[in-house]
Write an enzyme that holds these catalytic residues in place. Structure first.
Site, PDB file in Angstrom:
ATOM      1  N   PHE A 254       0.721  -1.219  -0.149  1.00 37.95           N
ATOM      2  CA  PHE A 254       0.064   0.052  -0.012  1.00 37.95           C
ATOM      3  C   PHE A 254       0.828   1.362   0.106  1.00 37.95           C
ATOM      4  O   PHE A 254       0.493   2.236  -0.565  1.00 37.95           O
ATOM      5  CB  PHE A 254      -0.932  -0.106   1.392  1.00 37.95           C
ATOM      6  CG  PHE A 254      -1.839  -0.943   1.245  1.00 37.95           C
ATOM      7  CD1 PHE A 254      -2.929  -0.899   0.407  1.00 37.95           C
ATOM      8  CD2 PHE A 254      -2.135  -1.954   2.236  1.00 37.95           C
ATOM      9  CE1 PHE A 254      -4.270  -1.777   0.455  1.00 37.95           C
ATOM     10  CE2 PHE A 254      -2.994  -2.787   2.310  1.00 37.95           C
ATOM     11  CZ  PHE A 254      -4.273  -2.808   1.437  1.00 37.95           C
ATOM     12  N   SER A 285      -1.853  -7.206  -6.628  1.00 34.02           N
ATOM     13  CA  SER A 285      -1.773  -5.965  -5.966  1.00 34.02           C
ATOM     14  C   SER A 285      -2.335  -6.253  -4.361  1.00 34.02           C
ATOM     15  O   SER A 285      -3.131  -7.027  -4.309  1.00 34.02           O
ATOM     16  CB  SER A 285      -2.676  -4.818  -6.760  1.00 34.02           C
ATOM     17  OG  SER A 285      -4.138  -5.103  -6.341  1.00 34.02           O
ATOM     18  N   ASP A 286      -2.437  -5.286  -3.877  1.00 35.49           N
ATOM     19  CA  ASP A 286      -2.681  -5.554  -2.343  1.00 35.49           C
ATOM     20  C   ASP A 286      -4.412  -4.940  -2.505  1.00 35.49           C
ATOM     21  O   ASP A 286      -4.575  -4.305  -3.519  1.00 35.49           O
ATOM     22  CB  ASP A 286      -1.973  -4.741  -1.318  1.00 35.49           C
ATOM     23  CG  ASP A 286      -2.505  -5.311   0.078  1.00 35.49           C
ATOM     24  OD1 ASP A 286      -3.399  -6.084  -0.007  1.00 35.49           O
ATOM     25  OD2 ASP A 286      -1.935  -5.246   1.107  1.00 35.49           O
ATOM     26  N   TRP A 287      -5.114  -5.117  -1.731  1.00 38.65           N
ATOM     27  CA  TRP A 287      -6.492  -4.774  -1.609  1.00 38.65           C
ATOM     28  C   TRP A 287      -6.570  -3.268  -2.028  1.00 38.65           C
ATOM     29  O   TRP A 287      -6.691  -2.457  -1.216  1.00 38.65           O
ATOM     30  CB  TRP A 287      -7.252  -5.153  -0.473  1.00 38.65           C
ATOM     31  CG  TRP A 287      -8.565  -5.008  -0.036  1.00 38.65           C
ATOM     32  CD1 TRP A 287      -9.545  -3.869  -0.515  1.00 38.65           C
ATOM     33  CD2 TRP A 287      -9.634  -5.873  -0.084  1.00 38.65           C
ATOM     34  NE1 TRP A 287     -10.782  -3.884  -0.447  1.00 38.65           N
ATOM     35  CE2 TRP A 287     -10.869  -5.444   0.062  1.00 38.65           C
ATOM     36  CE3 TRP A 287      -9.590  -7.442   0.043  1.00 38.65           C
ATOM     37  CZ2 TRP A 287     -12.296  -6.008   0.004  1.00 38.65           C
ATOM     38  CZ3 TRP A 287     -10.709  -8.168   0.325  1.00 38.65           C
ATOM     39  CH2 TRP A 287     -12.016  -7.665   0.345  1.00 38.65           C
ATOM     40  N   GLY A 288      -7.117  -3.174  -3.193  1.00 37.53           N
ATOM     41  CA  GLY A 288      -7.407  -1.711  -3.608  1.00 37.53           C
ATOM     42  C   GLY A 288      -6.228  -0.791  -3.661  1.00 37.53           C
ATOM     43  O   GLY A 288      -6.453   0.484  -3.983  1.00 37.53           O
TER      44      GLY A 288
END
Ligand code: BGC
Length: 749
Positions: A254, A285-288
């Site tokens: 993030f 990717s990481d969440w969002g």
């Protein structure tokens, strides 16, 4: 011909045969991949790069408003997370079979420290310094998860963390790049077992790439600004070790790194990971995190986020939905080359082939195997052993512990004693059909079983809540304590105060718990304090005044049993801190492998103009590598094969370790080096190796280490990996602040 020479003759033939088979399989996969890619539309390709969370569980902020079934049938979802259990995975997979190309879905899950059988939180496991045990823990997790239809775990988390305010320290292996690298590789081996495609293996996902653990102020998701040298020297080694161990996938992070969000960071993902390290798996990717690049202020909108992400090497979009919405258009407009998209899609599909999902999409999802695998008694046993190995004995008066089976009465006091759930810690999976509370052995249950078997009376008082200022339970706790021969008090932070987005600015014991300990201490009874937390806490008064202190972290399903095993000495503690424990928040970051500075302070001395605090020592409360045993060990006879090492030579270091106590026990012998003068300054100490030895009372064992050129190398200011000639200090000890033997040697030109 005896068997051995026969075996020796056959081995190369066998090996070349299996290597040949592997090559043939790879060639076959590439052929099938080509054929599939040739049939895919642009939209279907993009669909493979989209992962969404299922409907029942959420591990992040859900923004998807559509209907999963419609999207899957249309080929717009390639993978899912938070779909748990054979029933659910089969249902979703059936929808994928209704899509035009019937490409199977991948199911990912945060299996961070066990699936249904919960193991200690990763930081606690790291405290074991026991690589085979850590590998086994990941193996059990993979076996259970794979039997429930899961193909992919979002673990290991290998972020180096030197700031215990950051709630995610619980998910990693602590502060040290060497220990972190060894553990990262062990976890990857454990998850992936004999290889992808085996029914008890899941893909590992190494996260969070990169430098997420260095978030400013320990505040989750915060920025990171660091030199390239520090990145390479401290933060990247565990990632590299995990890649070398064959990790199938990576997850980015993030944070922004030097102003560029990791998700859009071409340097990290393309130059380093896929370039220098030759990583052939895919990056999720990481969440969002793709969409969040807009909020970072790095790109102006979602479309630009999609473009920046794919060009930077992020292959799969978790929950941003920017690929689904914009990637096809970006390719049509020529802003993203088709070859770039194809490379990402091939990376994802290749893993689905390797897992065998194109041959049978439901091969992992077998209800009978799930029933006979999840929660097996031998897994519980492994969890109990791992938990006992994770408990760090920080202080001991040498008399109170281990508890005598002849004690008449023990008082077990504190807010952590009775609850079961907390012991599982953050990031534990809710598995359908399993009641986590009922299946977790509370601290009370564990100790009560054991006390009963000994005919010892176990008394209880809660004393205080974890939080709040209510002292009304103190009197009862003191009354109970006065009736006992020994008082064990269990305090800590709530289990959900560590993990993602659980940063704390004050890492002391919450509420009035410290005052409760003070009140019990004042009774004069022999006192043992157990501390449960997902991070190092600050507990200076306890560390100063209580003679027996054990750190119990969050130990998982078998917590209570493991605690009883250690308190009674069935398991002689041998865990070592994988992270420094500060005296105060003001000391953070405090880590053992710091530079010397030009004005090093000497703790305990009042000197002017030194690099110290006027109100605190520099040394942490408990140092990296610290941990006691119920026995004691003596180190003697340090021998170096040479003190003048040629450029290509390997140095052999030996010493004798003796168990000088009355119980069998494990010692973790630690080897540290210091490069005395170099073209860039080097840390005062760096862990370079360690060995665990089990010794019977009185037994002596010779421990040997090999120091090769690699162990003497570092990144110079041109980022070259070099060993520079000159003098090195070699230190062997039981902790970074407990060096028992040392010597000096020289590396020659
Ligand atoms: C976390 C990841 C996790 C992912 C999926 C994110 O919020 O940062 O570590 O794997 O969610 O649950």
């Amino acid at each position: 011909m005896t068997l051995r020479p026969l075996f020796r003759t056959l081995l190369p033939i066998l090996l070349s045969f299996t290597a040949g088979m592997a090559r043939a399989e790879t060639a076959d996969i590439e052929r099938r991949l080509d054929a599939l890619m040739a049939q895919m539309t642009l939209e279907e390709k993009v669909g493979q790069l989209n992962i969404l969370s299922g409907e029942t569980l959420a591990t992040g902020p859900v923004t998807f408003k559509g209907d999963h079934a419609t999207e899957i049938r249309a080929g717009r979802i390639g993978a899912m997370l938070n779909v748990v259990g054979v029933n659910s995975t089969r249902q979703y997979q059936a929808l994928a079979r209704q899509s035009r190309l019937k490409i199977p879905l991948l199911f990912g899950q945060d299996v961070i420290h066990g699936y249904a059988t919960t193991f200690p939180i990763p930081l606690a496991e790291a405290a074991s310094w026991d690589l085979p045990a850590i590998e086994r823990s990941a193996r059990v997790a993979a076996t259970e998860a794979a039997s429930a239809g899961i193909h992919w775990t979002f673990a290991p988390m290998v972020d180096i963390a030197r700031d215990p305010r950051w709630g995610r320290v619980m998910e990693g292996a602590g502060e040290d790049p060497y220990l972190g690298s060894r553990i990262a590789a062990a976890r990857v081996r454990g998850f992936q077992g004999r290889g992808l495609g085996e029914l008890d293996a899941v893909m590992a996902c190494v996260k969070h790439f990169a430098a997420y653990g260095a978030a400013v102020g320990g505040r989750d998701y915060n920025s990171v600004d660091m030199s390239e040298r520090q990145l390479f020297e401290t933060y990247l080694p565990p990632f590299k070790a995990a890649a070398e161990a064959g990790a199938a996938t990576f997850m980015n992070s993030f944070n922004d790194l030097n102003g560029v969000p990791a998700t859009g960071n071409r340097h990290l993902q393309r130059d380093i990971l896929k370039g220098q390290w030759g990583f052939t798996g895919f990056v999720v990717s990481d969440w969002g995190s793709m969409g969040e690049m807009v909020t970072h202020g790095y790109v102006k909108d979602d479309k630009a986020a999609a473009e920046a992400s794919i060009l930077a090497g992020s292959d799969m979009d978790m929950e941003s939905q920017v690929y689904g919405k914009h990637l096809a258009e970006l390719v049509k407009e020529g802003r993203v080359p088709m070859a770039t998209l194809d490379d990402a899609v091939r990376r994802v599909l290749r893993k689905k082939f390797e897992l065998g999902l194109f041959d049978d999409a439901d091969r992992f999802a077998d209800a009978a195997r799930e029933r006979s695998t999840v929660g097996r008694p031998e897994f519980r046993q492994a969890a109990r052993e791992m938990a006992a190995k994770s408990i760090v004995l920080l202080k001991s008066d040498g008399r109170t512990l281990p508890l005598s089976p002849r004690l008449k009465t023990i008082a077990f006091i504190g807010p952590m004693v009775k609850p079961a759930r907390g012991n599982r810690g953050g990031w534990s999976v809710s598995v359908p059909g399993h009641d986590a509370d009922r299946e977790t052995v509370s601290q009370w249950q564990g100790l009560a079983e054991r006390a009963k078997a000994n005919g010892t009376r176990l008394l209880y008082a809660k004393g205080a809540d974890m939080m709040g200022s209510d002292r009304s339970g103190f009197a009862e706790a003191v009354r109970v304590a006065r009736q006992a021969d020994v008082v064990v008090v269990s305090v800590g932070e709530s289990w959900d105060w560590s993990a993602e987005a659980k940063s704390r600015s004050d890492i002391g014991l919450p509420g009035v718990q410290e005052d409760l300990v003070k009140a019990l201490h004042a009774t004069g009874k022999p006192l043992v304090v157990l501390l449960s937390a997902g991070r190092p806490m600050v507990f200076d008064w306890i560390a100063e005044h209580v003679p027996n202190v054990a750190y119990t972290w969050w130990l998982g399903s078998e917590a209570g049993h493991a605690i009883a095993d250690v308190l009674y000495g069935d398991h002689n503690p041998s865990a070592r801190l994988p992270i420094s424990f500060p005296r105060s928040v003001g000391q953070i970051p405090v880590y053992y492998n710091h530079f010397n500075t030009g004005r090093p302070a000497t703790d305990g001395k009042q000197e002017e103009f030194k690099s110290g605090y006027i109100d605190s020592p520099n040394a942490p409360r408990f140092a990296f590598g610290h941990g006691l045993s119920y026995t004691s060990f003596a180190y003697a006879g340090l021998r170096l094969s040479t003190t003048r090492l040629g450029a290509r030579d390997t140095l052999t270091v030996s010493l004798d370790v003796r168990n000088t106590g009355e119980r069998a026990g494990d010692e973790v012998v630690q080897l540290y080096l210091r490069d005395r003068v170099a073209s860039v300054v080097r840390p005062v100490k760096e862990l370079k190796d360690f060995q665990r030895v089990h010794l019977a009372p009185g037994e002596v064992r010779t421990v040997s280490f090999q120091v090769d050129r690699d162990k003497l190398s570092f990144f110079n200011d041109k980022l070259q990996w070099v060993a520079e000639p000159g003098e090195f200090d070699l230190m062997v000890g039981a902790a970074s602040d407990d060096i028992r033997l040392s010597a000096r040697f020289e590396l020659l030109e």
